[in-house]
Every structure is written in structure tokens, then in C-alpha cells.
Motif scaffolding. Structure first.
Motif, PDB file in Angstrom:
ATOM      1  N   ILE A 212       0.635  -1.179   0.149  1.00 44.68           N
ATOM      2  CA  ILE A 212       0.076  -0.198   0.007  1.00 44.68           C
ATOM      3  C   ILE A 212       0.817   1.149   0.131  1.00 44.68           C
TER       4      ILE A 212
ATOM      5  N   THR B 263      -6.246  10.807  -1.523  1.00 47.82           N
ATOM      6  CA  THR B 263      -6.007   9.454  -0.979  1.00 47.82           C
ATOM      7  C   THR B 263      -6.992   9.191   0.142  1.00 47.82           C
TER       8      THR B 263
ATOM      9  N   TRP C 261      -9.708   6.788  -1.350  1.00 49.25           N
ATOM     10  CA  TRP C 261      -9.254   5.509  -0.945  1.00 49.25           C
ATOM     11  C   TRP C 261      -9.649   4.448  -2.097  1.00 49.25           C
ATOM     12  N   GLY C 262      -8.918   4.516  -3.146  1.00 46.67           N
ATOM     13  CA  GLY C 262      -9.276   3.437  -4.073  1.00 46.67           C
ATOM     14  C   GLY C 262      -8.492   3.872  -5.201  1.00 46.67           C
TER      15      GLY C 262
ATOM     16  N   ASN D 104     -14.706   3.314  -8.582  1.00 47.91           N
ATOM     17  CA  ASN D 104     -14.730   2.641  -7.153  1.00 47.91           C
ATOM     18  C   ASN D 104     -16.097   1.819  -6.935  1.00 47.91           C
TER      19      ASN D 104
ATOM     20  N   MET E  86     -16.274  -1.393  -4.796  1.00 47.60           N
ATOM     21  CA  MET E  86     -16.119  -1.180  -3.361  1.00 47.60           C
ATOM     22  C   MET E  86     -17.537  -1.465  -2.782  1.00 47.60           C
TER      23      MET E  86
ATOM     24  N   ALA F 124     -10.404  -1.407   1.756  1.00 44.20           N
ATOM     25  CA  ALA F 124      -9.589  -1.690   0.570  1.00 44.20           C
ATOM     26  C   ALA F 124      -9.599  -3.107   0.131  1.00 44.20           C
TER      27      ALA F 124
ATOM     28  N   THR G 196      -7.148  -4.730  -0.227  1.00 45.95           N
ATOM     29  CA  THR G 196      -6.066  -5.383   0.327  1.00 45.95           C
ATOM     30  C   THR G 196      -6.843  -5.996   1.735  1.00 45.95           C
ATOM     31  N   SER G 197      -7.450  -4.972   2.620  1.00 44.62           N
ATOM     32  CA  SER G 197      -8.031  -5.445   3.676  1.00 44.62           C
ATOM     33  C   SER G 197      -9.132  -6.350   3.464  1.00 44.62           C
TER      34      SER G 197
ATOM     35  N   TYR H 116      -4.475   2.271   6.345  1.00 40.86           N
ATOM     36  CA  TYR H 116      -4.721   3.464   6.031  1.00 40.86           C
ATOM     37  C   TYR H 116      -3.665   4.628   6.256  1.00 40.86           C
TER      38      TYR H 116
ATOM     39  N   GLY I 234      -0.764   4.134   3.866  1.00 38.06           N
ATOM     40  CA  GLY I 234      -1.276   4.789   2.584  1.00 38.06           C
ATOM     41  C   GLY I 234      -0.827   6.432   2.543  1.00 38.06           C
TER      42      GLY I 234
ATOM     43  N   THR J 276       0.782  -4.135  -5.378  1.00 40.13           N
ATOM     44  CA  THR J 276      -0.276  -4.318  -4.770  1.00 40.13           C
ATOM     45  C   THR J 276      -1.177  -5.379  -5.807  1.00 40.13           C
TER      46      THR J 276
END
Length: 267
Positions: free
Chosen positions: A47, A72, A76-77, A105, A108, A139, A141-142, A170, A173, A199
Motif C-alpha cells: 500500500i 487518498t 481511497w481506491g 470505485n 467497493m 480496501a 487489500t484489507s 490507511y 497509505g 499491490t
């Protein structure tokens, strides 16, 4: 320095806010600590590097540091962030940028629904503001991470794991965005953009190591189908190819299970 303080305070706030939730685990702090330490390994590095690359793109698009950090923090994507920077440099209107970021996004939405289901956030144990903060920090990743560890913790424990993991992700990032903005002054933009592949590579490795073979097959099928569709669909091939491949694999799996059940059942 101010960005670092804000992100660290955010992490501390999230950790303390969710550490008060009662859980049936023998050691309530264990899921939280596990999430924090997991985030400081490969996920956090990927990240951080990803946001360094985004900051280079944002600098070329004419973003100043506050605007880059705000992108960011709020978007956040990575697809949405890159779309925003690309359209900004092209002189697109605010409506076009908003629509493009929302569509980029859109994935999401499904991840948020899935994540809330995995952590049982719809059962009313958490107030609305906590749910909003948790989903804002979500995200891919999480999302992949909590899917990997879902069976190790109770539902409340998984929420605490996610709070620790996502808070650190976060913060890293934001720090990566800050570092990338300053690195853009002396490092080659091409080199900084190259780290954007870290990533996606990490996510690919996570899918390969998924517990269910079905998930692995779906990932491989989507990766194989997207290049085939690209000459016809262009950038839409990623979305359509992933949905089509995943749907076909799930349908084939259900057909196989029904056929196996029918073959093994009483005549």
C-alpha cells in the motif's frame, strides 16, 4: 509532519474505539494486535509503495500536496484516484470526474456488502458512525486479508482484527502519498509509477493462496479471459471478464456438485 500526526492519531483512535467492544475471545486484544502486526508486513509495504506511485501521477496532473492527500484520504481506491488525476489533467468537468471516480470505485460497493456480512456488522453491535469509518477504510487489500483469516476469530474478533489492520494500512497509505509527493522532485516518474504493480501482484498471490480451490480457479479464469476480451471491450474487459469468469466458475461448481450428488444418491 502534520499528515503523519493526523494519520497516527486516526490509527490510535480507531484502535481504542473498537477495543471496547465485548468479544467472547479469551484474550480480546489478540485479534487487534494480530491485525496491526499483519498490516506492517507485505500488505503495508504494498500500500505504501502504491501510494508513492499515485503521488507521482498526481504531481504530473498538477495536484498540490493537500489535494493529493485529500484524494487518498477520501477516495481511497487506486482506480478512482488515478481516474481523478487523469481526468483533471485532461480538463474534464467536475461532473465527469465525479461520475468516473464513482464508477471506478463501484467495486467497493460489493466489497463493502461482503465485508459487512463477514464481520456481521448488520447485527447492531456497532453504532452507525463506526460502520461508516470501517467501510471507509475498506480496501481490496484489507478485504482479501479478512477473508483469509475469517475462520480464526469470532465475528466481534474479526471486527477488531479489521480495525487494527485497516487503521495501519490507511496510515501507511497516507504516509506513502506524502513520501511520493516529495520523491517526485528527484526520482523518475516512470520509476515511481512502476511501483503501482506491487499491490496487484500481492492480491494475485493472495488469491492463489486462497483456502478454497473455487477462488483460485475463478482468479485464473478471470486473468485468462480479460486479455481475450480486451481488443473488443478495452478497459471494460477487466470488469466484464472478472464478472463473467467468476459467474461461470461458480455455476460450473454448482452443476458439478448437483451432478455428483445425483450420481451418488439412491436410485
Amino acid at each position: 509532519v502534520a499528515c503523519w500526526i493526523i494519520t497516527e492519531l486516526t490509527a490510535v483512535f480507531m484502535l481504542s474505539a473498537f477495543s471496547r467492544s465485548p468479544v467472547p475471545d479469551d484474550n480480546p486484544a489478540r485479534p487487534l494486535n494480530d491485525g496491526v502486526w499483519a498490516a506492517f508486513s507485505i500488505p503495508g509495504v504494498s500500500i505504501f509503495a502504491n501510494m508513492v506511485g499515485f503521488a507521482a501521477i498526481a504531481r504530473q496532473a498538477g495536484f498540490d500536496l493537500p489535494m493529493t492527500l485529500a484524494t487518498t484520504l477520501l477516495v481511497w481506491g487506486m482506480p478512482g484516484q488515478v481516474a481523478m488525476a487523469s481526468l483533471h489533467i485532461a480538463g474534464a468537468s467536475l461532473l465527469v470526474i465525479f461520475t468516473a471516480v464513482a464508477l471506478a470505485n463501484m467495486r467497493m460497493l460489493l466489497m463493502s456488502i461482503s465485508g459487512m456480512e463477514m464481520m456481521a456488522l448488520n447485527e447492531g453491535r456497532h453504532p452507525f458512525w463506526q460502520k461508516v469509518l470501517l467501510m471507509q477504510m475498506l480496501a481490496i487489500t484489507s478485504w482479501v486479508q479478512i477473508g483469509m483469516v475469517e475462520g480464526r476469530y469470532s465475528k466481534p474478533g474479526l471486527v477488531r482484527y479489521f480495525a487494527g489492520f485497516a487503521s495501519v494500512i490507511y496510515a501507511l497509505g497516507m504516509l506513502g502519498t506524502l513520501a511520493g509527493d516529495y520523491l517526485s522532485d528527484w526520482a523518475s516518474p516512470g520509476v515511481l509509477r512502476a511501483v503501482l504493480v506491487i499491490t496487484p501482484l500481492y492480491i494475485l498471490l493472495m488469491v492463489i493462496n486462497a483456502r478454497r480451490m473455487l477462488n483460485r480457479v475463478a482468479g485464473v479464469a478471470g486473468g485468462a479471459l480479460c486479455p481475450v476480451l480486451y481488443p473488443v471491450l478495452g478497459e471494460w474487459s477487466i470488469l466484464i471478464g472478472g464478472i463473467a469468469a467468476g459467474t461461470m466458475v461458480v455455476m460450473a461448481d454448482r452443476f458439478w456438485q448437483r451432478a455428483s450428488t445425483g450420481a451418488g444418491g439412491p436410485e
